[in-house]
Design an enzyme around this catalytic site. Structure first.
Site, PDB file in Angstrom:
ATOM      1  N   ASP A  73       0.892  -1.227   0.200  1.00  0.00           N
ATOM      2  CA  ASP A  73       0.085  -0.215   0.048  1.00  0.00           C
ATOM      3  C   ASP A  73       0.902   1.186   0.000  1.00  0.00           C
ATOM      4  O   ASP A  73       1.864   1.379   0.792  1.00  0.00           O
ATOM      5  CB  ASP A  73      -0.972   0.022   1.203  1.00  0.00           C
ATOM      6  CG  ASP A  73      -1.973   1.058   1.223  1.00  0.00           C
ATOM      7  OD1 ASP A  73      -1.844   2.283   0.713  1.00  0.00           O
ATOM      8  OD2 ASP A  73      -3.260   0.710   1.419  1.00  0.00           O
ATOM      9  N   ILE A  74       0.491   2.268  -0.751  1.00  0.00           N
ATOM     10  CA  ILE A  74       1.275   3.584  -0.840  1.00  0.00           C
ATOM     11  C   ILE A  74       1.511   4.253   0.378  1.00  0.00           C
ATOM     12  O   ILE A  74       2.340   4.906   0.699  1.00  0.00           O
ATOM     13  CB  ILE A  74       0.746   4.589  -2.142  1.00  0.00           C
ATOM     14  CG1 ILE A  74       1.759   5.334  -2.433  1.00  0.00           C
ATOM     15  CG2 ILE A  74      -0.424   5.233  -1.493  1.00  0.00           C
ATOM     16  CD1 ILE A  74       1.202   6.013  -3.580  1.00  0.00           C
ATOM     17  N   ASN A  78     -12.753  -3.253   2.728  1.00  0.00           N
ATOM     18  CA  ASN A  78     -13.816  -2.004   2.742  1.00  0.00           C
ATOM     19  C   ASN A  78     -14.585  -2.354   1.690  1.00  0.00           C
ATOM     20  O   ASN A  78     -13.898  -2.021   0.442  1.00  0.00           O
ATOM     21  CB  ASN A  78     -13.262  -0.630   2.901  1.00  0.00           C
ATOM     22  CG  ASN A  78     -12.306  -0.582   4.234  1.00  0.00           C
ATOM     23  OD1 ASN A  78     -12.722  -1.052   5.345  1.00  0.00           O
ATOM     24  ND2 ASN A  78     -11.046   0.072   3.911  1.00  0.00           N
ATOM     25  N   GLN A  86     -14.396   2.250   1.721  1.00  0.00           N
ATOM     26  CA  GLN A  86     -13.627   2.195   0.362  1.00  0.00           C
ATOM     27  C   GLN A  86     -13.473   3.451  -0.441  1.00  0.00           C
ATOM     28  O   GLN A  86     -14.313   4.359  -0.686  1.00  0.00           O
ATOM     29  CB  GLN A  86     -14.671   1.190  -0.576  1.00  0.00           C
ATOM     30  CG  GLN A  86     -13.822   0.662  -1.649  1.00  0.00           C
ATOM     31  CD  GLN A  86     -14.678  -0.476  -2.491  1.00  0.00           C
ATOM     32  OE1 GLN A  86     -15.866  -0.503  -2.274  1.00  0.00           O
ATOM     33  NE2 GLN A  86     -14.102  -1.058  -3.440  1.00  0.00           N
ATOM     34  N   HIS A 130     -10.218  -5.051  -3.016  1.00  0.00           N
ATOM     35  CA  HIS A 130      -8.721  -5.249  -2.536  1.00  0.00           C
ATOM     36  C   HIS A 130      -8.826  -5.541  -1.119  1.00  0.00           C
ATOM     37  O   HIS A 130      -9.813  -5.207  -0.188  1.00  0.00           O
ATOM     38  CB  HIS A 130      -7.863  -4.118  -2.719  1.00  0.00           C
ATOM     39  CG  HIS A 130      -8.582  -2.637  -1.978  1.00  0.00           C
ATOM     40  ND1 HIS A 130      -9.351  -1.931  -2.616  1.00  0.00           N
ATOM     41  CD2 HIS A 130      -8.353  -2.197  -1.010  1.00  0.00           C
ATOM     42  CE1 HIS A 130      -9.921  -1.150  -2.242  1.00  0.00           C
ATOM     43  NE2 HIS A 130      -9.274  -1.250  -0.902  1.00  0.00           N
ATOM     44  N   HIS A 137      -6.669  -5.801   2.504  1.00  0.00           N
ATOM     45  CA  HIS A 137      -5.743  -5.218   3.208  1.00  0.00           C
ATOM     46  C   HIS A 137      -4.981  -6.321   4.343  1.00  0.00           C
ATOM     47  O   HIS A 137      -5.714  -6.818   4.695  1.00  0.00           O
ATOM     48  CB  HIS A 137      -6.005  -4.014   4.163  1.00  0.00           C
ATOM     49  CG  HIS A 137      -6.603  -2.868   3.198  1.00  0.00           C
ATOM     50  ND1 HIS A 137      -5.675  -1.726   3.140  1.00  0.00           N
ATOM     51  CD2 HIS A 137      -7.733  -2.770   3.087  1.00  0.00           C
ATOM     52  CE1 HIS A 137      -6.502  -0.789   2.430  1.00  0.00           C
ATOM     53  NE2 HIS A 137      -7.890  -1.242   2.450  1.00  0.00           N
TER      54      HIS A 137
HETATM   55  P1  5GP Z   1      -9.642   1.637   0.596  1.00  0.00           P
HETATM   56  O1  5GP Z   1      -9.733   2.938   1.711  1.00  0.00           O
HETATM   57  O2  5GP Z   1     -10.262   1.668  -0.472  1.00  0.00           O
HETATM   58  O3  5GP Z   1      -9.849   0.192   1.500  1.00  0.00           O
HETATM   59  O4  5GP Z   1      -8.043   1.497   0.513  1.00  0.00           O
HETATM   60  C1  5GP Z   1      -7.605   1.891  -0.692  1.00  0.00           C
HETATM   61  C2  5GP Z   1      -5.990   1.932  -0.521  1.00  0.00           C
HETATM   62  O5  5GP Z   1      -5.365   1.982  -1.511  1.00  0.00           O
HETATM   63  C3  5GP Z   1      -5.461   2.901   0.573  1.00  0.00           C
HETATM   64  O6  5GP Z   1      -4.876   2.254   1.880  1.00  0.00           O
HETATM   65  C4  5GP Z   1      -4.615   3.811  -0.207  1.00  0.00           C
HETATM   66  O7  5GP Z   1      -3.430   4.022   0.405  1.00  0.00           O
HETATM   67  C5  5GP Z   1      -4.048   2.756  -1.328  1.00  0.00           C
HETATM   68  N1  5GP Z   1      -3.750   3.284  -2.553  1.00  0.00           N
HETATM   69  C6  5GP Z   1      -4.337   4.325  -3.294  1.00  0.00           C
HETATM   70  N2  5GP Z   1      -3.706   4.932  -4.525  1.00  0.00           N
HETATM   71  C7  5GP Z   1      -2.694   3.626  -4.395  1.00  0.00           C
HETATM   72  C8  5GP Z   1      -1.525   3.772  -5.295  1.00  0.00           C
HETATM   73  O8  5GP Z   1      -1.514   4.418  -6.357  1.00  0.00           O
HETATM   74  N3  5GP Z   1      -0.739   2.932  -5.129  1.00  0.00           N
HETATM   75  C9  5GP Z   1      -0.551   1.943  -4.256  1.00  0.00           C
HETATM   76  N4  5GP Z   1       0.273   0.943  -3.590  1.00  0.00           N
HETATM   77  N5  5GP Z   1      -1.817   2.024  -3.220  1.00  0.00           N
HETATM   78  C10 5GP Z   1      -2.693   3.080  -3.288  1.00  0.00           C
END
Ligand code: 5GP
Ligand code: ZN
Length: 133
Positions: free
Chosen positions: A28-29, A84, A91, A97, A99
């Site tokens: 994750d970034i 999420n 989300q 995805h 985590h």
């Molecule tokens: P969500 O909030 O949808 O469950 O998680 C999305 C995740 O994607 C976040 O933890 C965010 O840091 C990660 N993310 C968003 N954009 C990028 C990206 O361009 N590269 C990577 N490696 N992770 C990303």
């Protein structure tokens, strides 16, 4: 194309840690804890409600394998697995995805369930709804 599809296509870079024909895992970034990894189906799928069961089964195999890998590689013995699905669930990237969040003492990550107690009637009502169909 969504950001994770762009990672799958190689249009934007990512620190990949696992790849096969159908599944990709990368860091994750934003590392909520060190080693925070995302596991995705390569084929775009918005969230859990759109995911096919057989694809979920393969994803779970990879999640299990990577969890064990994280345990050994990072010398941890605790891990949160989180998805999420939907905006209200937090989300932010609309490509399914999972985590993987390695946990260690004082890592500062807070995941807390509130302890709401429902009445017997409410619990039975929920059970009925969920068992129907
Ligand atoms: P969500 O909030 O949808 O469950 O998680 C999305 C995740 O994607 C976040 O933890 C965010 O840091 C990660 N993310 C968003 N954009 C990028 C990206 O361009 N590269 C990577 N490696 N992770 C990303
Ligand atoms: Zn996508």
């Amino acid at each position: 194309m969504c950001v994770f599809c762009k990672i799958v296509q190689g249009e934007i870079p990512a620190y990949k840690v696992y790849e096969d024909d159908d599944i990709l895992a990368f860091l994750d970034i934003s590392q909520a804890t060190p080693g925070h990894t995302l596991v995705i189906p390569k084929e775009h799928c918005e969230n859990i409600f759109a995911l096919e069961e057989n694809k979920a089964a393969n994803l779970m195999k990879v999640v299990t394998r990577l969890s064990k890998k994280l345990k050994v590689a990072l010398n941890i013995d605790a891990l949160n697995i989180l998805n999420n699905s939907g905006q209200l669930a937090g989300q932010t990237v609309n490509h399914f995805h999972i985590h993987l969040l390695p946990r260690s003492e004082n890592d500062g990550l807070i995941i807390k369930f509130s302890s709401n107690k429902l009445s017997e009637t409410e619990l039975k009502g929920l059970q009925k709804k969920l068992k129907e169909g």
